[in-house]
Scaffold this motif. Structure first.
Motif, PDB file in Angstrom:
ATOM      1  N   MET A  18       0.808  -1.246  -0.045  1.00  0.00           N
ATOM      2  CA  MET A  18      -0.109  -0.019  -0.103  1.00  0.00           C
ATOM      3  C   MET A  18       0.947   1.201   0.032  1.00  0.00           C
ATOM      4  N   ILE A  19       2.040   1.098   0.836  1.00  0.00           N
ATOM      5  CA  ILE A  19       2.752   2.333   0.686  1.00  0.00           C
ATOM      6  C   ILE A  19       3.496   2.421  -0.493  1.00  0.00           C
ATOM      7  N   LEU A  20       3.830   1.576  -1.245  1.00  0.00           N
ATOM      8  CA  LEU A  20       4.444   1.688  -2.566  1.00  0.00           C
ATOM      9  C   LEU A  20       3.407   2.327  -3.622  1.00  0.00           C
ATOM     10  N   LEU A  21       2.300   1.702  -3.421  1.00  0.00           N
ATOM     11  CA  LEU A  21       1.205   2.529  -4.293  1.00  0.00           C
ATOM     12  C   LEU A  21       1.006   3.951  -4.151  1.00  0.00           C
ATOM     13  N   PHE A  22       1.064   4.583  -2.882  1.00  0.00           N
ATOM     14  CA  PHE A  22       1.066   5.794  -2.735  1.00  0.00           C
ATOM     15  C   PHE A  22       2.054   6.676  -2.865  1.00  0.00           C
ATOM     16  N   THR A  23       3.263   5.889  -2.922  1.00  0.00           N
ATOM     17  CA  THR A  23       4.595   6.336  -3.276  1.00  0.00           C
ATOM     18  C   THR A  23       4.945   6.785  -4.752  1.00  0.00           C
ATOM     19  N   ILE A  24       4.260   5.693  -5.401  1.00  0.00           N
ATOM     20  CA  ILE A  24       4.233   6.034  -7.002  1.00  0.00           C
ATOM     21  C   ILE A  24       3.358   6.912  -7.578  1.00  0.00           C
ATOM     22  N   LEU A  25       2.274   7.074  -6.598  1.00  0.00           N
ATOM     23  CA  LEU A  25       1.137   7.924  -7.148  1.00  0.00           C
ATOM     24  C   LEU A  25       1.802   9.473  -6.668  1.00  0.00           C
ATOM     25  N   LEU A  26       2.585   9.432  -5.454  1.00  0.00           N
ATOM     26  CA  LEU A  26       3.038  10.733  -5.222  1.00  0.00           C
ATOM     27  C   LEU A  26       3.996  11.519  -6.083  1.00  0.00           C
ATOM     28  N   VAL A  27       4.968  10.354  -6.647  1.00  0.00           N
ATOM     29  CA  VAL A  27       5.973  10.817  -7.663  1.00  0.00           C
ATOM     30  C   VAL A  27       5.428  11.164  -8.696  1.00  0.00           C
ATOM     31  N   ALA A  28       4.366  10.515  -9.481  1.00  0.00           N
ATOM     32  CA  ALA A  28       3.776  10.947 -10.515  1.00  0.00           C
ATOM     33  C   ALA A  28       3.034  12.168 -10.398  1.00  0.00           C
ATOM     34  N   THR A  29       2.162  12.447  -9.422  1.00  0.00           N
ATOM     35  CA  THR A  29       1.447  13.609  -9.383  1.00  0.00           C
ATOM     36  C   THR A  29       2.391  14.718  -9.196  1.00  0.00           C
ATOM     37  N   SER A  30       3.614  14.531  -8.725  1.00  0.00           N
ATOM     38  CA  SER A  30       4.839  15.510  -8.342  1.00  0.00           C
ATOM     39  C   SER A  30       4.986  16.058  -9.728  1.00  0.00           C
ATOM     40  N   ALA A  31       5.427  14.978 -10.776  1.00  0.00           N
ATOM     41  CA  ALA A  31       6.071  15.201 -12.033  1.00  0.00           C
ATOM     42  C   ALA A  31       4.851  15.993 -12.842  1.00  0.00           C
ATOM     43  N   ILE A  32       3.642  15.514 -12.667  1.00  0.00           N
ATOM     44  CA  ILE A  32       2.439  16.238 -13.301  1.00  0.00           C
ATOM     45  C   ILE A  32       2.312  17.653 -12.752  1.00  0.00           C
ATOM     46  N   MET A  33       2.510  17.671 -11.461  1.00  0.00           N
ATOM     47  CA  MET A  33       2.289  19.205 -10.957  1.00  0.00           C
ATOM     48  C   MET A  33       3.478  20.209 -11.449  1.00  0.00           C
ATOM     49  N   ILE A  34       4.541  19.757 -11.639  1.00  0.00           N
ATOM     50  CA  ILE A  34       5.491  20.621 -12.184  1.00  0.00           C
ATOM     51  C   ILE A  34       5.215  20.965 -13.545  1.00  0.00           C
ATOM     52  N   LEU A  35       4.714  19.995 -14.273  1.00  0.00           N
ATOM     53  CA  LEU A  35       4.473  20.360 -15.650  1.00  0.00           C
ATOM     54  C   LEU A  35       3.285  21.270 -15.858  1.00  0.00           C
ATOM     55  N   LEU A  36       2.121  20.921 -15.048  1.00  0.00           N
ATOM     56  CA  LEU A  36       1.081  21.852 -15.077  1.00  0.00           C
ATOM     57  C   LEU A  36       1.342  23.308 -14.718  1.00  0.00           C
ATOM     58  N   VAL A  37       2.299  23.457 -13.791  1.00  0.00           N
ATOM     59  CA  VAL A  37       2.458  24.892 -13.238  1.00  0.00           C
ATOM     60  C   VAL A  37       3.308  25.438 -14.280  1.00  0.00           C
ATOM     61  N   LEU A  38       4.217  24.874 -14.974  1.00  0.00           N
ATOM     62  CA  LEU A  38       4.930  25.444 -15.979  1.00  0.00           C
ATOM     63  C   LEU A  38       4.291  25.988 -17.091  1.00  0.00           C
ATOM     64  N   LEU A  39       3.060  25.245 -17.329  1.00  0.00           N
ATOM     65  CA  LEU A  39       2.114  25.641 -18.503  1.00  0.00           C
ATOM     66  C   LEU A  39       1.305  26.874 -18.282  1.00  0.00           C
ATOM     67  N   HIS A  40       1.263  27.292 -17.183  1.00  0.00           N
ATOM     68  CA  HIS A  40       0.528  28.358 -16.862  1.00  0.00           C
ATOM     69  C   HIS A  40       1.054  29.615 -17.378  1.00  0.00           C
ATOM     70  N   LYS A  41       0.152  30.477 -17.771  1.00  0.00           N
ATOM     71  CA  LYS A  41       0.647  31.967 -18.431  1.00  0.00           C
ATOM     72  C   LYS A  41       0.942  32.671 -17.218  1.00  0.00           C
ATOM     73  N   GLY A  42       1.980  33.468 -17.534  1.00  0.00           N
ATOM     74  CA  GLY A  42       2.506  34.478 -16.285  1.00  0.00           C
ATOM     75  C   GLY A  42       1.542  35.456 -16.068  1.00  0.00           C
ATOM     76  N   ARG A  43       1.320  35.824 -14.952  1.00  0.00           N
ATOM     77  CA  ARG A  43       0.450  36.864 -14.661  1.00  0.00           C
ATOM     78  C   ARG A  43       1.153  38.268 -14.614  1.00  0.00           C
ATOM     79  N   GLY A  44       2.386  38.405 -14.182  1.00  0.00           N
ATOM     80  CA  GLY A  44       2.970  39.879 -14.168  1.00  0.00           C
ATOM     81  C   GLY A  44       3.219  39.697 -12.909  1.00  0.00           C
ATOM     82  N   GLY A  45       4.304  40.837 -12.513  1.00  0.00           N
ATOM     83  CA  GLY A  45       4.611  41.124 -11.075  1.00  0.00           C
ATOM     84  C   GLY A  45       5.470  40.082 -10.341  1.00  0.00           C
ATOM     85  N   GLY A  46       5.850  39.189 -10.868  1.00  0.00           N
ATOM     86  CA  GLY A  46       6.551  38.007 -10.431  1.00  0.00           C
ATOM     87  C   GLY A  46       8.108  37.934 -10.359  1.00  0.00           C
ATOM     88  N   LEU A  47       8.735  36.892 -10.325  1.00  0.00           N
ATOM     89  CA  LEU A  47      10.108  37.022 -10.465  1.00  0.00           C
ATOM     90  C   LEU A  47      10.513  37.051 -11.919  1.00  0.00           C
TER      91      LEU A  47
END
Length: 79
Positions: free
Chosen positions: A1-30
């Motif tokens: 069960m721990i292995l399943l959640f660990t694999i899901l965590l790694v997969a969602t982490s990679a997907i989150m990185i890609l999704l955040v990078l796809l967002h359009k910049g709003r300005g005023g940031g870095l």
């Protein structure tokens, strides 16, 4: 069960990185600090941007649930 959640965590982490990078910049940031502040806002977000927001929030909820589940499983495994 721990292995399943660990694999899901790694997969969602990679997907989150890609999704955040796809967002359009709003300005005023870095990015503005380094000259990336040239943008034209048309007064609203497109359907694609709203769907990207929904996917990002959904993936974030799954990611958060994996963190909580792994924490609980690790806590109960120690007993």
């Amino acid at each position: 069960m721990i292995l399943l959640f660990t694999i899901l965590l790694v997969a969602t982490s990679a997907i989150m990185i890609l999704l955040v990078l796809l967002h359009k910049g709003r300005g005023g940031g870095l990015s503005d600090m380094f000259g990336g502040g040239v943008s034209s806002s048309l007064g609203g977000s497109s359907v694609a941007e709203r769907n990207l927001d929904r996917f990002t929030i959904g993936t974030g909820i799954i990611w958060f649930a994996c963190i909580i589940a792994l924490g609980l499983l690790k806590a109960y495994q120690g007993n």
